[in-house]
Design a protein around this motif. Structure first.
Motif, PDB file in Angstrom:
ATOM      1  N   ASN A   1     -12.549   2.338  -9.668  1.00  0.00           N
ATOM      2  CA  ASN A   1     -12.215   2.116  -8.269  1.00  0.00           C
ATOM      3  C   ASN A   1     -11.343   0.890  -8.075  1.00  0.00           C
ATOM      4  OD1 ASN A   1     -13.459   4.073  -6.277  1.00  0.00           O
ATOM      5  ND2 ASN A   1     -15.145   3.682  -7.686  1.00  0.00           N
TER       6      ASN A   1
ATOM      7  N   SER B   1       0.825  -1.210   0.000  1.00  0.00           N
ATOM      8  CA  SER B   1       0.000   0.000   0.000  1.00  0.00           C
ATOM      9  C   SER B   1       0.858   1.260   0.000  1.00  0.00           C
ATOM     10  CB  SER B   1      -0.915  -0.018   1.223  1.00  0.00           C
ATOM     11  OG  SER B   1      -1.758   1.087   1.197  1.00  0.00           O
TER      12      SER B   1
ATOM     13  N   HIS C   1      -8.310   0.538  -7.721  1.00  0.00           N
ATOM     14  CA  HIS C   1      -7.167   0.642  -6.821  1.00  0.00           C
ATOM     15  C   HIS C   1      -7.583   0.697  -5.356  1.00  0.00           C
ATOM     16  CE1 HIS C   1      -8.637   4.581  -7.659  1.00  0.00           C
ATOM     17  NE2 HIS C   1      -7.911   5.120  -6.719  1.00  0.00           N
ATOM     18  N   VAL C   2      -8.891   0.865  -5.060  1.00  0.00           N
ATOM     19  CA  VAL C   2      -9.307   0.891  -3.655  1.00  0.00           C
ATOM     20  C   VAL C   2     -10.317  -0.196  -3.305  1.00  0.00           C
ATOM     21  CG1 VAL C   2      -8.787   3.272  -3.099  1.00  0.00           C
ATOM     22  CG2 VAL C   2     -10.909   2.731  -4.253  1.00  0.00           C
TER      23      VAL C   2
ATOM     24  N   SER D   1      -2.028  -3.414  -6.996  1.00  0.00           N
ATOM     25  CA  SER D   1      -0.649  -2.933  -6.916  1.00  0.00           C
ATOM     26  C   SER D   1       0.310  -3.964  -7.473  1.00  0.00           C
ATOM     27  CB  SER D   1      -0.292  -2.573  -5.480  1.00  0.00           C
ATOM     28  OG  SER D   1      -0.134  -3.724  -4.711  1.00  0.00           O
TER      29      SER D   1
ATOM     30  N   LEU E   1      -2.448   5.033 -12.048  1.00  0.00           N
ATOM     31  CA  LEU E   1      -3.121   3.728 -11.967  1.00  0.00           C
ATOM     32  C   LEU E   1      -4.503   3.794 -12.605  1.00  0.00           C
ATOM     33  CD1 LEU E   1      -2.242   2.588  -8.337  1.00  0.00           C
ATOM     34  CD2 LEU E   1      -1.315   1.709 -10.455  1.00  0.00           C
ATOM     35  N   VAL E   2      -5.267   4.856 -12.262  1.00  0.00           N
ATOM     36  CA  VAL E   2      -6.629   4.964 -12.787  1.00  0.00           C
ATOM     37  C   VAL E   2      -6.607   5.092 -14.303  1.00  0.00           C
ATOM     38  CG1 VAL E   2      -8.666   6.440 -12.852  1.00  0.00           C
ATOM     39  CG2 VAL E   2      -7.612   5.882 -10.677  1.00  0.00           C
TER      40      VAL E   2
ATOM     41  N   GLU F   1      -1.771   7.494  -8.001  1.00  0.00           N
ATOM     42  CA  GLU F   1      -3.130   6.966  -8.136  1.00  0.00           C
ATOM     43  C   GLU F   1      -3.718   7.333  -9.489  1.00  0.00           C
ATOM     44  OE1 GLU F   1      -5.957   7.750  -5.100  1.00  0.00           O
ATOM     45  OE2 GLU F   1      -4.653   7.019  -3.499  1.00  0.00           O
TER      46      GLU F   1
ATOM     47  N   GLY G   1       0.805   3.239  -3.838  1.00  0.00           N
ATOM     48  CA  GLY G   1      -0.306   4.169  -3.878  1.00  0.00           C
ATOM     49  C   GLY G   1      -1.626   3.504  -4.175  1.00  0.00           C
ATOM     50  N   SER G   2      -1.685   2.171  -4.068  1.00  0.00           N
ATOM     51  CA  SER G   2      -2.937   1.469  -4.333  1.00  0.00           C
ATOM     52  C   SER G   2      -3.310   0.661  -3.102  1.00  0.00           C
ATOM     53  CB  SER G   2      -2.766   0.544  -5.532  1.00  0.00           C
ATOM     54  OG  SER G   2      -3.729  -0.466  -5.506  1.00  0.00           O
ATOM     55  N   GLU G   3      -4.504   0.901  -2.574  1.00  0.00           N
ATOM     56  CA  GLU G   3      -4.893   0.171  -1.363  1.00  0.00           C
ATOM     57  C   GLU G   3      -5.215  -1.280  -1.666  1.00  0.00           C
ATOM     58  OE1 GLU G   3      -8.026   2.308   0.503  1.00  0.00           O
ATOM     59  OE2 GLU G   3      -6.709   3.887   1.215  1.00  0.00           O
TER      60      GLU G   3
ATOM     61  N   ARG H   1       1.513  10.819  -4.003  1.00  0.00           N
ATOM     62  CA  ARG H   1       0.642   9.651  -3.987  1.00  0.00           C
ATOM     63  C   ARG H   1      -0.562   9.831  -4.908  1.00  0.00           C
ATOM     64  NH1 ARG H   1      -0.303   5.191  -0.230  1.00  0.00           N
ATOM     65  NH2 ARG H   1      -2.423   4.507  -0.532  1.00  0.00           N
TER      66      ARG H   1
END
Lengths: 238, 117
Positions: A130, A47, A132-133, A58, A212-213, A209, A51-53, A205
């Motif tokens: 969403n 995490s 990444h979360v 990740s 990633l998005v 993100e 930067g990805s929960e 961060r």
């Protein structure tokens, strides 16, 4: 005869496999070697470092980003191969003259698909953005989008459904997954000096993100277009 | 042996599924059914590898508020996501080849195709 031989072979194979499986560490124990090496590291640091929960995201996009880069290329390559196999070849006419039966979907099917379409669309976009979360991501959401396009293709009829895929920009949009992936990778190369580099700094961060998005959105749209296009090609459409 | 297998029931089930898929690949004559068998084999392997990552009482590997240990191993899930996409790609290519064979030869039964040669 062939069936009996096959059964003997498969029973022998199953005995070997089951024997091997019985020797594995018990299912669900946290001490298995698979769990104690690199997986534990990803869970511990994933995490903060990426930067990805969602640790699965990740791993897919950051730790094993090269792998996924190749994977999105594989989807597009499959589409290219399907196009090469199915288009531009004349039927040789040896196939039996089976009557082509056009069965229009029933009113119930058409109504349900039309009612559900906006909700499926919203859910697919949510899953993509969403990733990444929450559980989800580009591939999962892209599959939903593709399934939606396929369902609408079945229901809408030839002319309307061909408008689902924008014909003019199709050439770009069907390769958009590798394109965005490479673009984000090159951004990392030019800004920080490494291909597919994601900034680890806490201040950056949000930027990581966003990268990633962006990749997820590219994979989602590109994957959906590829699935829909393959389906349409198999149905003899363009 | 049976006790050990009972503990690893998930693994054993995927192995049995794998053999079912292989049976379909070997014995079925229809090319589409052969590829269905291939897909069953792929699914068995996916289920096996994902089951390797399961931890008793584990949570989804998503950090943030309210995340509590133990977490499920995220690595097999990430690898299998890749595997599923590649499986879909190969299936698409295989089915398009079947369509092409149907158009050119008028049959997709393996033995009839062999005779046609």
């Amino acid at each position: 005869m062939k069936r009996a031989l096959t059964l003997v072979l498969l029973v022998a194979l199953a005995a070997v496999l089951l024997n091997a499986v019985a020797d594995l560490p018990p299912h669900g124990s946290p001490d298995t070697p698979a769990y104690t090496h690199v997986g534990a590291y990803y869970l511990e640091n994933g995490s903060e470092e990426t930067g990805s929960e969602n640790i699965v995201t990740s791993i897919i996009l950051n730790y094993r980003g090269f792998d996924t880069n190749g994977e999105v290329t594989v989807i597009v390559t499959a589409l290219m191969a399907v196009i090469a196999v199915l288009t531009g070849v004349q039927d040789t006419g040896t196939q039996p003259d089976a009557e082509v039966i056009h069965v229009a979907p029933s009113v119930v099917v058409r109504f349900i698909v039309r009612v559900l379409a906006p909700f499926i669309l919203v859910f697919a976009v949510y899953v993509i953005l969403n990733g990444h979360v929450t559980p989800g991501g580009g591939f999962q959401g892209g599959t939903m989008l593709g399934a939606l396009a396929i369902a609408l293709t079945l229901v809408l009829g030839e002319r309307e459904s061909s408008r689902l895929l924008p014909q003019r920009s199709l050439r770009v949009i069907q390769v958009i997954a590798p394109l965005t992936f490479v673009a984000v990778g090159l951004a990392g190369l030019f800004i920080w000096g490494d291909y597919l580099f994601f900034p680890r700094d806490e201040k950056l961060r949000g930027f990581a993100e966003a990268m990633l998005v962006l990749i997820e959105a590219g994979i989602g749209i590109g994957g959906a277009v590829v699935f829909a296009r393959v389906f349409r090609l198999m149905g003899g459409r363009q | 042996m049976i006790d050990l297998l009972w503990d690893n029931l998930d693994y054993a089930a995927s192995m049995v599924l794998f053999c079912i898929g292989l049976y379909a690949v070997i014995t079925r004559n229809n090319l589409i059914k052969k590829f269905m068998g291939l897909n069953i084999m792929e699914t068995a392997i996916f289920a096996f590898i994902v089951a390797l990552g399961v931890v008793d009482g584990g949570n989804a590997p998503i950090m943030g508020e309210g995340a509590a240990k133990p977490f499920i191993n995220p690595l097999p899930q990430a690898l299998i996501l890749t595997g599923i996409v590649v499986a879909v790609s190969t299936t698409a290519l295989a089915l398009s080849l079947v369509i092409r064979i149907w158009r050119q030869c008028g049959t997709i039964e393996a033995d009839e195709l062999r005779e046609a040669e």
